[in-house]
Design an enzyme around this catalytic site. Structure first.
Site, short mmCIF file in Angstrom:
data_model
loop_
_atom_site.label_atom_id
_atom_site.label_comp_id
_atom_site.label_asym_id
_atom_site.label_seq_id
_atom_site.Cartn_x
_atom_site.Cartn_y
_atom_site.Cartn_z
N THR A 25 0.85 -1.18 0.00
CA THR A 25 0.00 0.00 0.00
C THR A 25 0.89 1.24 0.00
O THR A 25 1.94 1.26 0.63
CB THR A 25 -1.04 -0.02 1.15
N CYS A 31 -3.14 7.66 7.67
CA CYS A 31 -3.71 6.32 7.61
C CYS A 31 -2.72 5.31 8.21
O CYS A 31 -1.53 5.58 8.28
CB CYS A 31 -4.00 5.91 6.17
N HIS A 48 -5.56 -0.85 4.85
CA HIS A 48 -5.15 0.56 4.81
C HIS A 48 -6.28 1.33 5.50
O HIS A 48 -7.27 1.69 4.87
CB HIS A 48 -4.98 0.98 3.35
#
Lengths: 163, 206
Positions: A25, A31, A48
């Site tokens: 990711t 995040c 994520h």
């Protein structure tokens, strides 16, 4: 890394990998990139996570991968369906940065809150957090190898790190 | 809460005009700073999935310099001024005769100079927008980051996170001297701000 299948995990997204595939990711800011791994059957999962709790959700159809409290159960379910056992799972985490230090509003502390929420929920499932690289004020891109169980973290300011 | 999918073409055009007026003034300010003509692309207004927002500046991992300002007042939102590294170097060169060394990272002085440029441009964008809408819009103190576009832009999408997986953004690109210097403005009004902007401009949402 040659020849390995790459499984991309988008923002507010989750996925699992088996047979040595690599989960990736990109551009984690506030995040959190959370990974779970069963070292015995080598099943890995990555989420994520964008927001700490689905309590604030105002959408009609919740995207389970977006909130810490819904992403972790969903990831567990998908991994168990692939053969992983809850009691064997190990977690790693990266991200949860505070990209800009402005004001004091709650929205601006979203990174640390994401980390706190993930930690609390993993605790509820008694999943140990083996290592974490969270906080700071910089972005991270992470890759998790579903064979080795290693999380590789790249950032602009701090280079490459393996945990 | 407005359903963005249902915004009509006319309403999208109104938002484009918002971008046009704001960025037009910012382009003039930049042109004065550089003492050179600056071109501006037609603003784009789009409802983009989170994943695609960073694609607009080269992808989530593209390393950019971004000045961020939180817009406070009647119609709050987030504003970014984003430039790629090459453009940042040229800007430092042209404006301040700072010769950026080919090293990793930027000095505190260089970052502070770029932050101030972003601040001036965003300030002129917002003040013209505030005049146009008659809504008070006050920019916060600016902050600068040199990092991955995905990590930076996601910071401005949080207000949308709780209601869906896409955000509405007003984007304008600047070009100076056939792309030798390129910058992007992103205005991402909070979801609740659209009604106020439309109302201020006399658009009946029906």
């Amino acid at each position: 890394m040659t020849g390995q299948t790459l499984v991309k995990v988008g923002m507010a997204d989750l996925n699992i990998a088996i047979e040595g595939a690599v989960l990736k990711t990109t551009g984690l800011g506030s995040c959190v990139g959370l990974t779970l791994f069963d070292p015995q059957c080598r099943v890995a999962g990555m989420a994520h996570v964008m927001l700490p709790s689905s309590d604030i959700a105002r959408e009609s159809q919740i995207n389970l991968a977006k909130y810490a409290d819904t992403a972790i159960p969903e990831l567990l379910e998908r991994m168990q369906a692939a053969g992983a056992r809850l009691t064997r799972l190990e977690a790693k985490m990266a991200g949860g940065a505070q990209m800009f230090a402005l004001g004091g509003s709650d929205t601006l502390r979203i990174g640390p809150r994401n980390v706190e929420s993930c930690t609390a929920i993993l605790g509820r499932y008694r999943i140990p957090i083996l290592s974490a690289d969270t906080g700071g004020n910089y972005g991270r891109t992470v890759e998790f190898d579903s064979y080795k169980g290693i999380l590789v973290i790249r950032s602009v300011q701090h280079g490459v790190k393996e945990i | 809460m407005p359903l963005f999918e249902s915004f009509k073409a006319f309403e999208m055009d109104v938002l484009k005009e918002v971008g046009n007026i704001g960025a037009g003034n910012a382009a003039t300010a930049l042109s004065k700073l550089l003492n050179k003509p600056v071109d501006m692309a037609v603003p784009k207004v789009s409802l983009l999935p989170f994943e695609e927002v960073a694609e607009r500046v080269g992808g989530a991992e593209q390393i950019v310099l971004a000045v961020f300002l939180r817009v406070e007042g009647e119609a709050p939102g987030n504003m970014f001024f984003i430039i790629e590294e090459q453009s940042a170097k040229r800007m430092l060169n042209q404006l301040l005769s700072m010769n950026h060394q080919e090293e990793v990272g930027y000095s505190e002085m260089e970052l502070s100079a770029l932050c101030e440029i972003g601040n001036i441009l965003a300030g002129s964008y917002l003040s013209s927008l505030a005049d146009f809408t008659q809504l008070p819009m006050v920019p916060s103190v600016p902050a600068i980051a040199h990092d991955m576009a995905g990590a930076i832009l996601s910071y401005g999408l949080m207000q949308y996170g709780e209601m869906g997986d896409s955000a509405l953004l007003i984007e304008t690109t600047f070009l100076e001297d056939r792309q030798s210097l390129e910058g992007h403005f992103f205005l991402i009004p909070d979801p609740e701000s659209f009604n106020k902007i439309f109302k201020a401009l006399g658009v009946d949402l029906g």
